[in-house]
Design a protein around this motif. Structure first.
Motif, PDB file in Angstrom:
ATOM      1  N   LEU A  49       0.870  -1.169   0.000  1.00  0.00           N
ATOM      2  CA  LEU A  49       0.000   0.000   0.000  1.00  0.00           C
ATOM      3  C   LEU A  49       0.906   1.218   0.000  1.00  0.00           C
ATOM      4  O   LEU A  49       1.599   1.483   0.984  1.00  0.00           O
ATOM      5  N   ILE A  50       0.918   1.950  -1.088  1.00  0.00           N
ATOM      6  CA  ILE A  50       1.837   3.077  -1.247  1.00  0.00           C
ATOM      7  C   ILE A  50       1.027   4.340  -1.481  1.00  0.00           C
ATOM      8  O   ILE A  50       0.127   4.359  -2.314  1.00  0.00           O
ATOM      9  N   GLN A  51       1.322   5.396  -0.725  1.00  0.00           N
ATOM     10  CA  GLN A  51       0.680   6.688  -0.925  1.00  0.00           C
ATOM     11  C   GLN A  51       1.725   7.655  -1.436  1.00  0.00           C
ATOM     12  O   GLN A  51       2.784   7.813  -0.835  1.00  0.00           O
ATOM     13  N   LEU A  52       1.423   8.301  -2.553  1.00  0.00           N
ATOM     14  CA  LEU A  52       2.307   9.296  -3.143  1.00  0.00           C
ATOM     15  C   LEU A  52       1.650  10.656  -2.992  1.00  0.00           C
ATOM     16  O   LEU A  52       0.477  10.817  -3.340  1.00  0.00           O
ATOM     17  N   GLU A  53       2.389  11.630  -2.466  1.00  0.00           N
ATOM     18  CA  GLU A  53       1.865  12.983  -2.307  1.00  0.00           C
ATOM     19  C   GLU A  53       2.655  13.908  -3.210  1.00  0.00           C
ATOM     20  O   GLU A  53       3.885  13.889  -3.215  1.00  0.00           O
ATOM     21  N   PHE A  54       1.920  14.730  -3.976  1.00  0.00           N
ATOM     22  CA  PHE A  54       2.521  15.638  -4.937  1.00  0.00           C
ATOM     23  C   PHE A  54       2.193  17.076  -4.553  1.00  0.00           C
ATOM     24  O   PHE A  54       1.329  17.317  -3.710  1.00  0.00           O
ATOM     25  N   SER A  55       2.843  18.022  -5.202  1.00  0.00           N
ATOM     26  CA  SER A  55       2.534  19.426  -4.948  1.00  0.00           C
ATOM     27  C   SER A  55       1.098  19.709  -5.362  1.00  0.00           C
ATOM     28  O   SER A  55       0.492  18.958  -6.131  1.00  0.00           O
ATOM     29  N   GLY A  56       0.549  20.789  -4.861  1.00  0.00           N
ATOM     30  CA  GLY A  56      -0.825  21.158  -5.203  1.00  0.00           C
ATOM     31  C   GLY A  56      -1.858  20.248  -4.578  1.00  0.00           C
ATOM     32  O   GLY A  56      -2.940  20.077  -5.127  1.00  0.00           O
ATOM     33  N   ASP A  57      -1.542  19.641  -3.430  1.00  0.00           N
ATOM     34  CA  ASP A  57      -2.464  18.758  -2.711  1.00  0.00           C
ATOM     35  C   ASP A  57      -2.968  17.590  -3.560  1.00  0.00           C
ATOM     36  O   ASP A  57      -4.098  17.143  -3.417  1.00  0.00           O
ATOM     37  N   ARG A  58      -2.124  17.098  -4.442  1.00  0.00           N
ATOM     38  CA  ARG A  58      -2.486  15.934  -5.257  1.00  0.00           C
ATOM     39  C   ARG A  58      -1.927  14.679  -4.592  1.00  0.00           C
ATOM     40  O   ARG A  58      -0.832  14.687  -4.044  1.00  0.00           O
ATOM     41  N   VAL A  59      -2.707  13.605  -4.634  1.00  0.00           N
ATOM     42  CA  VAL A  59      -2.344  12.358  -3.964  1.00  0.00           C
ATOM     43  C   VAL A  59      -2.637  11.186  -4.902  1.00  0.00           C
ATOM     44  O   VAL A  59      -3.600  11.215  -5.659  1.00  0.00           O
ATOM     45  N   ALA A  60      -1.792  10.174  -4.825  1.00  0.00           N
ATOM     46  CA  ALA A  60      -2.021   8.934  -5.565  1.00  0.00           C
ATOM     47  C   ALA A  60      -1.832   7.769  -4.605  1.00  0.00           C
ATOM     48  O   ALA A  60      -1.007   7.836  -3.692  1.00  0.00           O
ATOM     49  N   HIS A  61      -2.620   6.727  -4.795  1.00  0.00           N
ATOM     50  CA  HIS A  61      -2.488   5.509  -4.000  1.00  0.00           C
ATOM     51  C   HIS A  61      -2.198   4.358  -4.944  1.00  0.00           C
ATOM     52  O   HIS A  61      -2.854   4.222  -5.978  1.00  0.00           O
ATOM     53  N   ILE A  62      -1.236   3.539  -4.597  1.00  0.00           N
ATOM     54  CA  ILE A  62      -0.908   2.348  -5.371  1.00  0.00           C
ATOM     55  C   ILE A  62      -1.138   1.149  -4.462  1.00  0.00           C
ATOM     56  O   ILE A  62      -0.621   1.107  -3.338  1.00  0.00           O
ATOM     57  N   THR A  63      -1.921   0.201  -4.923  1.00  0.00           N
ATOM     58  CA  THR A  63      -2.166  -1.033  -4.180  1.00  0.00           C
ATOM     59  C   THR A  63      -1.717  -2.200  -5.035  1.00  0.00           C
ATOM     60  O   THR A  63      -2.214  -2.381  -6.145  1.00  0.00           O
ATOM     61  N   LEU A  64      -0.768  -2.955  -4.547  1.00  0.00           N
ATOM     62  CA  LEU A  64      -0.325  -4.181  -5.193  1.00  0.00           C
ATOM     63  C   LEU A  64      -0.730  -5.314  -4.262  1.00  0.00           C
ATOM     64  O   LEU A  64      -0.157  -5.477  -3.186  1.00  0.00           O
ATOM     65  N   ASP A  65      -1.729  -6.062  -4.648  1.00  0.00           N
ATOM     66  CA  ASP A  65      -2.330  -7.053  -3.767  1.00  0.00           C
ATOM     67  C   ASP A  65      -2.220  -8.446  -4.373  1.00  0.00           C
ATOM     68  O   ASP A  65      -2.880  -8.770  -5.347  1.00  0.00           O
ATOM     69  N   ARG A  66      -1.357  -9.255  -3.790  1.00  0.00           N
ATOM     70  CA  ARG A  66      -1.242 -10.658  -4.173  1.00  0.00           C
ATOM     71  C   ARG A  66      -1.679 -11.547  -3.005  1.00  0.00           C
ATOM     72  O   ARG A  66      -1.426 -12.720  -2.985  1.00  0.00           O
ATOM     73  N   LEU A  67      -2.346 -10.944  -2.035  1.00  0.00           N
ATOM     74  CA  LEU A  67      -2.768 -11.636  -0.834  1.00  0.00           C
ATOM     75  C   LEU A  67      -4.247 -12.011  -0.887  1.00  0.00           C
ATOM     76  O   LEU A  67      -4.612 -13.149  -0.610  1.00  0.00           O
ATOM     77  N   SER A  68      -5.079 -11.045  -1.257  1.00  0.00           N
ATOM     78  CA  SER A  68      -6.532 -11.269  -1.272  1.00  0.00           C
ATOM     79  C   SER A  68      -6.915 -12.255  -2.367  1.00  0.00           C
ATOM     80  O   SER A  68      -6.381 -12.211  -3.462  1.00  0.00           O
ATOM     81  N   ARG A  69      -7.849 -13.105  -2.049  1.00  0.00           N
ATOM     82  CA  ARG A  69      -8.294 -14.108  -3.017  1.00  0.00           C
ATOM     83  C   ARG A  69      -9.587 -13.665  -3.702  1.00  0.00           C
ATOM     84  O   ARG A  69     -10.449 -14.468  -3.986  1.00  0.00           O
TER      85      ARG A  69
END
Length: 152
Positions: free
Chosen positions: A12-32
């Motif tokens: 679970l990765i949260q990326l924060e950019f200038s101008g209050d911009r946000v991105a979330h990256i989810t790499l899930d190999r756990l959930s079935r």
């Protein structure tokens, strides 16, 4: 059971950019859950774009509560699709063929060869790859230190 030095099952990765911009990256190999190759959602002020790789054929029917009119909907994309949503309404931006990965590889190779012929920087070059590697290493560093890491 996950081993401490084994593969990453959930990132679970949260990326924060200038101008209050946000991105979330989810790499899930756990959930079935349902197998999804690559789903991306880009949220904006007036709508969002959703992309998905991995074919689908799904039908639905019902009655719309607001108009009391029946509907029949067929959702079909052999290899993948991109859609622009405004509320519940959407328009399809692109559909990909069943062999989406082979098709994408062919397009990338074509662009690579064209760039070489024109003396330009090819797509997916070493500089892009170094930035991706720096992001991945910063995510591991952040998890280990249990604090945000700034990437330039």
């Amino acid at each position: 059971m996950a081993q401490p030095d084994g593969p990453d099952y959930l990132n679970l990765i949260q990326l924060e950019f200038s101008g209050d911009r946000v991105a979330h990256i989810t790499l899930d190999r756990l959930s079935r859950g349902r197998h999804r190759y690559l789903d991306i959602r880009l949220d904006g002020e007036t709508g969002c774009i959703e992309t998905s790789i991995g074919g689908r054929l799904k039908g639905s029917a019902g009655i719309r509560a607001s108009t009391r009119r029946p509907f029949l909907h067929l959702d079909w994309a052999p290899g993948g699709h991109a859609r622009l949503y405004h509320g519940e309404r959407y328009s399809t931006l692109a559909r990909e063929p069943l062999n989406v990965l082979g098709s994408a590889t062919a397009e990338l190779m074509k662009a690579f060869l064209t760039a070489l012929d024109c003396g330009e920087t090819p797509p997916c070059n070493a500089s892009d790859n170094r930035r991706t590697l720096a992001l991945m290493l910063a995510a591991y560093d952040s998890a280990e230190k249990r604090m945000p890491i700034t990437v330039q």
